[in-house]
Design a protein around this motif. Structure first.
Motif, mmCIF file in Angstrom:
data_model
loop_
_atom_site.group_PDB
_atom_site.id
_atom_site.type_symbol
_atom_site.label_atom_id
_atom_site.label_comp_id
_atom_site.label_asym_id
_atom_site.label_seq_id
_atom_site.Cartn_x
_atom_site.Cartn_y
_atom_site.Cartn_z
ATOM 1 N N PHE B 21 -38.675 62.341 60.850
ATOM 2 C CA PHE B 21 -38.601 63.598 60.101
ATOM 3 C C PHE B 21 -39.578 64.659 60.607
ATOM 4 C CE2 PHE B 21 -39.686 66.365 56.546
ATOM 5 C CZ PHE B 21 -38.441 66.895 56.282
ATOM 6 N N PRO B 22 -40.819 64.285 60.988
ATOM 7 C CA PRO B 22 -41.756 65.323 61.471
ATOM 8 C C PRO B 22 -41.215 66.114 62.633
ATOM 9 C CG PRO B 22 -42.882 63.239 61.148
ATOM 10 C CD PRO B 22 -41.440 62.979 60.921
ATOM 11 N N ILE B 23 -40.198 65.632 63.311
ATOM 12 C CA ILE B 23 -39.642 66.382 64.441
ATOM 13 C C ILE B 23 -39.172 67.760 63.965
ATOM 14 C CG2 ILE B 23 -37.822 66.337 66.203
ATOM 15 C CD1 ILE B 23 -38.049 63.388 66.304
ATOM 16 N N THR B 24 -38.886 67.880 62.700
ATOM 17 C CA THR B 24 -38.488 69.195 62.178
ATOM 18 C C THR B 24 -39.522 70.258 62.529
ATOM 19 O OG1 THR B 24 -39.408 68.375 60.120
ATOM 20 C CG2 THR B 24 -37.020 68.554 60.221
ATOM 21 N N SER B 25 -40.794 69.834 62.661
ATOM 22 C CA SER B 25 -41.819 70.839 62.946
ATOM 23 C C SER B 25 -41.788 71.282 64.398
ATOM 24 C CB SER B 25 -43.200 70.281 62.604
ATOM 25 O OG SER B 25 -43.517 69.257 63.520
ATOM 26 N N LEU B 26 -41.040 70.572 65.237
ATOM 27 C CA LEU B 26 -41.028 70.899 66.662
ATOM 28 C C LEU B 26 -39.948 71.916 66.993
ATOM 29 C CD1 LEU B 26 -41.572 67.505 68.495
ATOM 30 C CD2 LEU B 26 -43.226 69.227 67.852
ATOM 31 N N ARG B 107 -39.484 75.080 79.005
ATOM 32 C CA ARG B 107 -39.699 76.507 78.886
ATOM 33 C C ARG B 107 -40.412 76.861 77.591
ATOM 34 N NH1 ARG B 107 -35.041 80.829 80.081
ATOM 35 N NH2 ARG B 107 -34.928 79.540 81.934
ATOM 36 N N TYR B 108 -40.060 76.172 76.526
ATOM 37 C CA TYR B 108 -40.600 76.584 75.239
ATOM 38 C C TYR B 108 -41.652 75.582 74.782
ATOM 39 C CZ TYR B 108 -36.481 79.509 75.123
ATOM 40 O OH TYR B 108 -35.538 80.422 75.429
ATOM 41 N N SER B 109 -42.652 76.122 74.161
ATOM 42 C CA SER B 109 -43.531 75.202 73.459
ATOM 43 C C SER B 109 -43.077 75.207 72.006
ATOM 44 C CB SER B 109 -44.980 75.670 73.576
ATOM 45 O OG SER B 109 -45.125 76.912 72.936
ATOM 46 N N ALA B 110 -43.512 74.215 71.278
ATOM 47 C CA ALA B 110 -43.029 74.055 69.927
ATOM 48 C C ALA B 110 -43.487 75.233 69.074
ATOM 49 C CB ALA B 110 -43.550 72.765 69.353
ATOM 50 N N PRO B 111 -42.714 75.673 68.100
ATOM 51 C CA PRO B 111 -41.372 75.207 67.805
ATOM 52 C C PRO B 111 -40.351 75.835 68.747
ATOM 53 C CG PRO B 111 -42.089 76.812 66.190
ATOM 54 C CD PRO B 111 -43.212 76.645 67.143
ATOM 55 N N ALA B 112 -39.528 74.982 69.300
ATOM 56 C CA ALA B 112 -38.568 75.424 70.290
ATOM 57 C C ALA B 112 -37.237 75.718 69.607
ATOM 58 C CB ALA B 112 -38.380 74.350 71.350
ATOM 59 N N PRO B 113 -36.463 76.582 70.213
ATOM 60 C CA PRO B 113 -35.135 76.821 69.637
ATOM 61 C C PRO B 113 -34.254 75.591 69.822
ATOM 62 C CG PRO B 113 -35.361 77.938 71.744
ATOM 63 C CD PRO B 113 -36.708 77.379 71.417
ATOM 64 N N LEU B 114 -33.318 75.456 68.936
ATOM 65 C CA LEU B 114 -32.434 74.288 68.968
ATOM 66 C C LEU B 114 -31.154 74.703 69.680
ATOM 67 C CD1 LEU B 114 -32.727 71.487 67.711
ATOM 68 C CD2 LEU B 114 -31.262 72.253 65.873
ATOM 69 N N ASN B 115 -30.743 73.903 70.666
ATOM 70 C CA ASN B 115 -29.412 74.128 71.219
ATOM 71 C C ASN B 115 -28.718 72.788 71.356
ATOM 72 O OD1 ASN B 115 -30.498 72.930 73.515
ATOM 73 N ND2 ASN B 115 -31.160 74.909 74.313
ATOM 74 N N ASP B 116 -27.499 72.818 71.871
ATOM 75 C CA ASP B 116 -26.702 71.587 71.947
ATOM 76 C C ASP B 116 -27.410 70.495 72.733
ATOM 77 O OD1 ASP B 116 -24.707 72.210 70.339
ATOM 78 O OD2 ASP B 116 -23.156 72.452 71.896
ATOM 79 N N GLY B 117 -28.006 70.911 73.851
ATOM 80 C CA GLY B 117 -28.641 69.909 74.699
ATOM 81 C C GLY B 117 -29.795 69.225 73.975
ATOM 82 N N VAL B 118 -30.606 70.040 73.324
ATOM 83 C CA VAL B 118 -31.757 69.471 72.619
ATOM 84 C C VAL B 118 -31.274 68.547 71.509
ATOM 85 C CG1 VAL B 118 -33.734 70.008 71.190
ATOM 86 C CG2 VAL B 118 -33.256 71.380 73.209
ATOM 87 N N THR B 119 -30.297 69.023 70.747
ATOM 88 C CA THR B 119 -29.781 68.193 69.655
ATOM 89 C C THR B 119 -29.239 66.882 70.202
ATOM 90 O OG1 THR B 119 -29.100 70.262 68.687
ATOM 91 C CG2 THR B 119 -28.373 68.281 67.602
ATOM 92 N N PHE B 120 -28.502 66.998 71.292
ATOM 93 C CA PHE B 120 -27.918 65.785 71.885
ATOM 94 C C PHE B 120 -29.016 64.790 72.264
ATOM 95 C CE2 PHE B 120 -26.755 63.665 75.894
ATOM 96 C CZ PHE B 120 -25.675 62.916 75.446
ATOM 97 N N ALA B 158 -46.344 63.975 66.975
ATOM 98 C CA ALA B 158 -47.731 64.368 66.760
ATOM 99 C C ALA B 158 -48.325 64.979 68.014
ATOM 100 C CB ALA B 158 -48.544 63.164 66.322
ATOM 101 N N ALA B 159 -47.968 64.418 69.173
ATOM 102 C CA ALA B 159 -48.568 64.890 70.415
ATOM 103 C C ALA B 159 -47.980 66.225 70.856
ATOM 104 C CB ALA B 159 -48.384 63.852 71.508
ATOM 105 N N ASN B 160 -46.738 66.490 70.484
ATOM 106 C CA ASN B 160 -46.103 67.717 70.932
ATOM 107 C C ASN B 160 -46.245 68.848 69.940
ATOM 108 O OD1 ASN B 160 -44.957 67.196 73.530
ATOM 109 N ND2 ASN B 160 -43.690 65.682 72.517
#
Lengths: 336, 772
Positions: B21-26, B107-120, B158-160
């Motif tokens: 769930f914490p990935i939501t913060s990324l 390219r992006y540091s967190a929080p990064a935009p979400l796209n298909d590739g990232v979701t996949f 946590a690290a990212n």
């Protein structure tokens, strides 16, 4: 084993304690018998041991070897060590079946037929040179050896217990012999061969056998009733499923191997188990282990098997084949 | 038992969700979350169904992996399917999605935009975690091991992440994990209980220790709980963790996001560098291709081991000295927004040419060229010059003589003077002009074999009288420090060589945050020396080694002997592009810009360790290790399986014996088919070279086994099985000692049991198919 002693039954009935008591008895009898026999048959402890094993297993013994190595002596020693009825049959080409089993004779006084028992009616029967008799006469032994009874003129006579046939024979290549029928060979629990004595034993033999026969000094060390009790006790030796499986595997392999024309019969398996039980008891154990089976597989199985022509051409004996079988068949429980 | 598995499965699924769930913060939005929930529960349902159908655990995992893979592929790359089947195009599609994700992450540091590739990629990773957790917790019933994938998922976030994760993100998965442990332990003891109720007396004997075992487990559970509590408490009371720079030093001065940042007078950067806070100090855009560090201030005054900012009076000129003519420099413009640096400081690359700050009063320090403002300023634009003199020109620069230079620029603390002189003479031996000396000093300090970059200075050394050493001497001794120590060392050594030098403090250029913008955080704080060259002014050098350092300027990277006339032309591209003669200045390629300036902060570099490539490499290494150790692992697993399957005393004894025979078989003591126990015993004793004690142990082992196999079953006692275990361990050790190490290694890496397992696998799979 047809006779049952009341005292014996109660002993056998008490389960745990019975084993210890029975082993003591077996050990005691075996010690005395072997001591007596070793005093006559010198330098052959293995032969003596196998002989006693077969006796304790209630089987018949076939002693096969060249003339003059003490076959008859072995048989006579055992017979004389036991205080029981002993009969000896010298098999000759003209011996008739009725000489073995007995014959009905018309009694003039009583005006009826009376049965005169043959030589087979004894606790210990020593059949000397059994393969010199015709197959017809040898066959007279078949029923008595397996079923411990004799049927003459439609009447069945039960033999006494214990009943052990110890037959000697020369190897069949010898002059003037008839090979034993397969059926009869199968009825012998084990076949042993004496082998030549060692040089030292032979030297002793020459020295001691000069004046008197060593048999003269031999007195019975046990009696028929004790042997019966021993037989009962041996039957209580535990044979685990693993050991039974091992015997079945061995026998089954002897039937499928190409080295043999005829494999071991189910009776062979039965004999092997019984002999193994007796051997375990002699070793002071109340359960059979595969080592017992391995020790006895040669004597118990080899004489029943018929080698294939390839085996014969390779000049290998059935005993060699049995050794191979032992090497091939895994000792259970094998890896699952 | 089925109920337990239901419960464990559910717990595993919940724990997985809690851990990911914490990935939501990324990411900027949580559109992936419903998909992830769906996938986790799909894995759980598959596990439940498969466990109901087959007893083979591997099969369960295989079903989970295959079906989940199929569903994921169908969901994201379904267009490439032929009817319902994946095609080679599917792989290409998946690959391009992965590349898209890789690009986004780089390219992006967190929080990064979400796209298909990232979701996949996210869903693939979450499904992998879910399968691992479910397999360990439910299929293999070892929830303890399931803690590892959960922890991995948590750690990656946590690290990212931009900031420390809230406590609940850690507590919830851990609590679920503990509940899993507890549930499984109870289920297993439940099994013991029923066994002892129904089975024969000998198991009762073994089970009479049940109470003790239960209290043992309860103790273990308590220990685990205490461990978790300690894990939460220790960081809370340890210094450095909740950053104290809130009240002092460099950092955010107020709560919330709108505070400002200021420097204190002692200029201690350690707190800033240790800063865990990831909120930006400022963001900027620049027209320069190679980004320069943003200087906040410079000072020449060093006293008692500290650099201090003083207001010098006296002979200060009214205006800064003029810069070289425009033909010898290149001017760039930096536009800063979201500035939170406290007044009067602002950050800008050196040297400033023009300041555009509407509505705010500003002044420029004539000596240091620091720009100061009267009130905090949110955004400003500054034109600065890139002075890139070529090394030959610098080498010919004359003796420093300028009103810019004060006494302070050449002063060395008395206590360290001798050491610094000796040290710098040694380092600059053979260099006959100021530039080559400076480069020699810089090269010497950047040698990471000799010096260690660390924020932890360790115990400060003391002299014979117990006084703390002067920091420069301490650095000379310990050879460890961070930018301040390295910069100070270079300054003092340069001064010892007659080059005026001063300390500059500011920020590294920060990390790209997309859209041609760069973000500077408190942890980007940096210190570097500036050395004076007649005719060129103060020039930046970069003596700090390691990742958390700037790129040396082009004039400072050529070796002393390199006679190249073109400033930085034959250095690597990242430097050369910033050189005076460079024309490869492209502003429309921010990605290349970001890549060409490897100046990541520490947190950034930890984050970059978790880049897709590194994760793939790590996975490849793990898989490689697994592959290398597949045979020992298989053997271990087979042993475990046998041991688990053994119920009666006899079976336990057989398992022990099989362990021994297979182990000794691997050591070259085989057990042929037709060999009885006694024969084997003799063989082991003679060929295993067992000593008397172990020969006796071997005798006991075979006697026990013989009894177990061939005697009446009721005669074997549980104690014998235990003694057997000890005897067998002892025999194994002794036999192992008598073997050559090659045999032992081979026996370990290539155990026969495992080999035969893999060889017979096709047959057994065939049999399974026929049965199915």
């Amino acid at each position: 084993m047809t006779t049952t002693d009341t005292g014996l039954e109660t002993t056998a009935g008490r389960d745990g304690a019975a084993d210890a008591a029975d082993l003591g008895l077996i050990h005691d009898v075996a010690d005395r018998l072997m001591a007596a026999m070793t005093s006559v048959i010198e330098g052959k402890p293995d032969v003596v041991r196998t002989t006693v094993t077969v006796l304790f297993a209630g089987g018949h013994l076939l002693i096969e070897d060249v003339p003059g190595v003490g076959k008859t002596m072995l048989a006579k020693t055992l017979a004389k060590s036991i205080d029981a009825t002993v009969r000896r049959i010298q098999f000759t080409p003209d011996l008739l079946p009725s000489d073995v089993t007995g014959v009905s004779i018309f009694n003039q006084d009583a005006r009826r037929f009376e049965f005169r028992p043959g030589a087979i009616f004894a606790n210990v029967v020593v059949g000397d040179e059994i393969n010199r008799a015709s197959p017809k006469t040898q066959s007279a032994l078949l029923e008595s050896m397996e079923e411990r009874q004799v049927t003459v003129d439609g009447t069945t006579y039960t033999l006494q217990a214990p009943f052990i046939v110890m037959a000697t024979q020369n190897p069949i290549e010898m002059e003037g012999t008839y090979p034993l029928p397969e059926a009869q060979r199968d009825r012998f629990m084990a076949r042993i061969s004496m082998g030549y004595p060692s040089a030292g034993a032979e030297l002793d033999l020459l020295e001691s056998h000069g004046a008197t026969s060593p048999l003269d000094g031999l007195t019975p060390v046990t009696d028929a009733e004790t042997i019966n009790r021993v037989l009962q006790a041996v039957a209580h030796v535990h044979a685990s499923p693993a050991v039974r499986q091992y015997i079945v595997d061995l026998v089954a392999r002897s039937r499928s191997t190409s080295a043999l024309r005829l494999g071991a019969s189910p009776r062979a398996g039965l004999h092997l188990l019984r002999a193994a039980r007796a051997y375990a008891a002699l070793e002071g154990r109340d359960h059979v282990i595969p080592d017992d089976v391995q020790v006895l597989a040669g004597p118990v199985l080899a004489h029943r098997l018929m080698p294939s022509s390839e085996t014969q051409l390779a000049r290998r004996t059935t005993a060699d084949v049995v050794t191979d079988l032992l090497r091939q068949v895994p000792v259970p429980p094998a890896a699952r | 038992m089925t109920r337990r598995r239901w419960r464990i499965t559910l717990l595993a699924a919940l724990a997985t969700l809690a851990a990911v769930f914490p990935i939501t913060s990324l990411f900027t939005d949580a559109g992936w979350l419903p998909e992830a929930v769906l996938m986790v529960f799909l894995v759980a349902a598959l596990g439940l169904a498969a466990r109901g159908l087959t007893r083979s655990r591997l099969l369960v995992v295989a079903v989970q992996v295959l079906v989940t893979t199929y569903v994921i592929l169908a969901r994201w790359t379904g267009d490439s399917f032929w009817l319902v089947l994946p095609t080679p195009t599917t792989l290409e599609a998946a690959n391009s999605l992965g590349l898209q994700a890789l690009d986004t992450i780089q390219r992006y540091s967190a929080p990064a935009p979400l796209n298909d590739g990232v979701t996949f990629c996210l869903i693939v990773a979450i499904a992998a975690v879910a399968i691992a957790v479910d397999a360990m917790a439910a299929t293999w019933r070892s929830p303890a091991a399931a803690g590892l994938p959960l922890l991995t998922a948590y750690l990656i976030t946590a690290a990212n992440g931009q900031s420390a994760l809230a406590l609940r993100f850690f507590v919830v998965p851990v609590a679920l994990w503990l509940v899993m442990l507890h549930t499984t332990a109870r289920a297993q003891f439940g099994r013991w209980g029923t066994a002892s109720a129904n089975e024969r007396s000998e198991i009762d004997e073994a089970a009479h220790d049940r109470e003790a075992l239960r209290s043992f487990t309860a103790g273990a559970l308590k220990l685990g709980a205490v461990g978790v509590v300690v894990a939460l408490l220790v960081p809370a009371v340890t210094p450095h963790f909740p950053p104290r720079y809130l009240t002092e030093g460099l950092g955010r001065s107020g709560g919330g996001g709108e505070g400002s940042v200021g420097f204190n007078d002692t200029l201690d950067l350690a707190r800033s560098l240790n800063n865990q806070d990831q909120s930006p100090v400022l963001t900027y855009t620049t027209t320069a291709f190679t980004r320069a560090p943003l200087r906040v201030l410079a000072t020449s005054y060093y006293s008692r081991g500290h650099w201090l900012v003083v207001n010098q009076g006296g002979n200060r000129p009214d205006n800064p000295a003029s810069l070289p003519p425009a033909s010898q420099r290149r001017d760039y413009v930096i536009t800063v927004t979201d500035n939170t640096l406290a007044a009067p400081r602002i950050a800008a690359p050196y040297p400033v040419v023009e300041v555009s700050m509407p509505g705010t009063q500003w002044s420029i320090d004539p000596i240091t060229r620091d720009v100061r403002v009267a009130t905090p300023v949110g955004s400003y634009r500054i034109k600065y010059a890139d002075l890139a003199p070529s090394p030959p020109q610098l080498r010919q620069s004359g003796t420093p003589d300028s009103p810019d230079i004060t006494e302070d620029d050449l002063s060395i603390p008395d206590r360290s003077r001798e050491l610094v002189q000796r040290w710098s003479d040694e380092v600059t031996r053979g260099a006959d002009n100021p530039l080559d000396r400076a480069i020699a000093i810089q090269t010497h300090l950047r040698d990471s074999l000799r010096y260690t970059y660390t924020l932890d200075l360790g115990q400060q050394p003391r002299d014979a009288e117990g006084r703390l050493l002067e920091p420069i001497q301490a650095f000379y001794q310990t050879r460890r420090g961070y930018c301040v120590q390295f910069a100070t060392a270079m300054i003092m050594m340069a001064r010892a060589q007659g080059i005026p030098a001063r300390m500059a403090i500011g920020f590294l250029p920060g990390l790209a945050s997309g859209d041609n913008r760069y973000t500077v955080r408190a942890s980007d704080a940096h210190a570097w020396p500036e050395l004076y060259f007649q005719g060129y002014g103060w020039l930046r050098f970069e003596p700090t080694p390691g990742a958390r350092s700037g790129t040396p300027p082009p004039y400072a990277v050529l070796g002393p002997g390199g006679g190249s006339t073109a400033g930085g032309r034959d250095v690597d591209s990242s430097s050369a592009t910033g050189g005076a003669t460079s024309v490869r200045k492209t502003l429309d390629n921010p990605a290349a810009d970001g890549a060409a300036t490897p100046q990541p902060s520490l947190v950034g570099s930890i984050g970059s360790w978790f880049s897709v490539r590194n994760i793939v490499t790590a996975l490849a290494i793990v898989i490689g290790l697994l592959a290398a150790f597949i045979m020992p692992i298989t053997a271990w697993w087979l042993r475990l399986r046998r041991r688990r399957a053994a119920v009666t005393q006899q079976e336990l004894i057989e398992v022990e014996w099989m362990d021994l025979t297979s182990h000794l078989g691997d050591l070259g003591l085989t057990s042929p088919d037709g060999v009885t126990l006694r024969q084997l015993q003799r063989r082991y004793v003679t060929e295993g070279h067992l000593d008397e004690e172990n020969a006796a142990a071997m005798g006991r082992v075979t006697a026990t086994l013989e009894k177990s196999r061939y005697d009446r079953p009721e005669r074997t006692s549980p104690q014998e099985a235990i003694r057997l275990h000890h005897d067998i361990q002892s025999i194994r050790r002794q036999v192992g000692r008598t073997r050559a190490w090659q045999t032992r290694v081979k026996g370990f890496l290539w155990p026969a049991a495992a080999v035969s397992f893999w060889r017979s696998l096709p047959d057994r799979l065939g049999a399974l198919r026929r049965r199915g």
